[in-house]
Design a protein around this motif. Sequence first.
Motif, short mmCIF file in Angstrom:
data_model
loop_
_atom_site.label_atom_id
_atom_site.label_comp_id
_atom_site.label_asym_id
_atom_site.label_seq_id
_atom_site.Cartn_x
_atom_site.Cartn_y
_atom_site.Cartn_z
N ILE A 13 6.08 2.78 7.13
CA ILE A 13 5.30 3.07 5.92
C ILE A 13 5.46 4.52 5.49
CG2 ILE A 13 3.60 1.23 6.12
CD1 ILE A 13 1.70 3.28 7.39
N LEU A 14 5.73 5.40 6.45
CA LEU A 14 5.95 6.81 6.12
C LEU A 14 7.23 6.97 5.30
CD1 LEU A 14 4.46 9.44 6.66
CD2 LEU A 14 5.94 9.78 8.63
N HIS A 15 8.30 6.28 5.69
CA HIS A 15 9.56 6.30 4.92
C HIS A 15 9.32 5.77 3.50
CE1 HIS A 15 11.39 6.28 8.99
NE2 HIS A 15 12.39 6.91 8.42
N ASN A 37 0.46 -1.39 14.30
CA ASN A 37 0.52 -1.46 12.84
C ASN A 37 1.33 -0.33 12.20
OD1 ASN A 37 -0.70 -3.91 12.42
ND2 ASN A 37 -2.72 -3.06 11.97
N PRO A 38 1.13 0.93 12.62
CA PRO A 38 1.91 2.00 11.98
C PRO A 38 3.41 1.90 12.23
CG PRO A 38 0.05 2.90 13.19
CD PRO A 38 0.15 1.46 13.54
N TYR A 39 3.80 1.18 13.28
CA TYR A 39 5.21 1.12 13.68
C TYR A 39 5.94 -0.10 13.13
CZ TYR A 39 3.79 4.96 16.56
OH TYR A 39 3.30 6.17 16.97
N GLN A 40 5.30 -0.85 12.26
CA GLN A 40 5.98 -1.97 11.62
C GLN A 40 7.07 -1.40 10.72
OE1 GLN A 40 3.46 -4.79 9.59
NE2 GLN A 40 1.77 -4.37 10.99
N VAL A 41 8.19 -2.11 10.63
CA VAL A 41 9.31 -1.63 9.82
C VAL A 41 9.82 -2.70 8.86
CG1 VAL A 41 10.08 0.09 11.49
CG2 VAL A 41 11.01 -2.21 11.60
N HIS A 52 -0.07 12.15 -0.76
CA HIS A 52 -1.42 11.93 -0.23
C HIS A 52 -1.43 10.80 0.80
CE1 HIS A 52 -0.92 9.22 -3.63
NE2 HIS A 52 -1.87 8.47 -3.11
N PHE A 53 -0.64 9.77 0.57
CA PHE A 53 -0.51 8.65 1.50
C PHE A 53 0.17 9.13 2.78
CE2 PHE A 53 1.29 4.81 3.30
CZ PHE A 53 0.38 3.80 2.99
N VAL A 54 1.22 9.93 2.61
CA VAL A 54 1.94 10.50 3.76
C VAL A 54 0.99 11.31 4.63
CG1 VAL A 54 3.68 12.24 4.39
CG2 VAL A 54 4.23 10.48 2.69
N ALA A 55 0.19 12.16 4.00
CA ALA A 55 -0.75 13.00 4.75
C ALA A 55 -1.76 12.15 5.52
CB ALA A 55 -1.47 13.95 3.80
N GLU A 56 -2.23 11.09 4.91
CA GLU A 56 -3.19 10.20 5.56
C GLU A 56 -2.57 9.49 6.76
OE1 GLU A 56 -6.95 8.69 6.16
OE2 GLU A 56 -6.35 10.21 4.69
N VAL A 57 -1.36 8.99 6.60
CA VAL A 57 -0.67 8.31 7.70
C VAL A 57 -0.46 9.28 8.87
CG1 VAL A 57 1.52 7.25 8.42
CG2 VAL A 57 0.47 6.57 6.26
N ALA A 68 0.84 -1.21 0.00
CA ALA A 68 0.00 0.00 0.00
C ALA A 68 0.88 1.25 0.00
CB ALA A 68 -0.93 0.00 1.21
N ALA A 69 1.95 1.25 0.78
CA ALA A 69 2.85 2.40 0.84
C ALA A 69 3.60 2.58 -0.48
CB ALA A 69 3.83 2.25 2.00
N VAL A 70 4.07 1.49 -1.08
CA VAL A 70 4.78 1.55 -2.35
C VAL A 70 3.88 2.11 -3.45
CG1 VAL A 70 5.80 0.14 -4.20
CG2 VAL A 70 6.45 -0.26 -1.83
N GLU A 71 2.63 1.66 -3.46
CA GLU A 71 1.68 2.07 -4.50
C GLU A 71 0.94 3.36 -4.15
OE1 GLU A 71 -0.77 -1.39 -4.81
OE2 GLU A 71 0.91 -2.64 -5.48
N GLY A 72 1.04 3.81 -2.90
CA GLY A 72 0.30 5.00 -2.48
C GLY A 72 -1.18 4.73 -2.36
N ASN A 73 -1.54 3.50 -2.05
CA ASN A 73 -2.93 3.05 -1.99
C ASN A 73 -3.53 3.31 -0.61
OD1 ASN A 73 -5.37 1.75 -2.40
ND2 ASN A 73 -4.51 -0.29 -2.14
N ILE A 74 -4.42 4.28 -0.54
CA ILE A 74 -5.10 4.60 0.72
C ILE A 74 -6.31 3.70 0.93
CG2 ILE A 74 -6.40 6.39 1.93
CD1 ILE A 74 -4.49 8.42 0.64
#
Length: 164
Positions: free
Chosen positions: A42-44, A31-35, A53-58, A8-14
């Motif tokens: 996922i932010l990186h 979940n947000p802290y998985q690396v 847009h994905f960054v803003a949502e996260v 989802a992060a690679v594709e920018g899929n919200i």
Amino acid sequence: MDPTLYNAAVEGNISGGDFSLAEYLKRDKENPYQVTPTGNTILHVAAHYGHYHFVAEVLKISPALLCHRNKKNETALHVAANEGHIKVVHSLHSMDEHYKETLMRMTDENGETALHNHQDEARLLAKEYPEFEFPSNKAQETPLYLAAESGLHEALIEILDSCK
């Protein structure tokens, strides 16, 4: 990192199909802290691929991820600046002042702030933080020096005009 979240992060899929980023991240507070193996959240990953847009949502769901560092001590801002994704840099800077101040002081493994990286980002950061004293990196190079050495005329002018 869970493959669904990584993809989802690679594709920018919200959202799409039965996937919703917000629901997925809220399902388990870890979940947000998985690396990834390199320590990227996922932010990186989204910053690397330029998905603002994905960054803003996260960040709406997990703003503390803004200051999370990978194994190279890079924040998502470092990654976005290194890749030249100015829209991601803008998304990352739309955060609360508390996080901005902390983020601007964070250095990577080379002792570099995000201002040490890309011309457009250097101009933006110099304009937004004229009072901040950007330190030299481990090679004793300041953002001003790097802009001059690289021939980044516009960044050099912005730094000289904006920063004290």
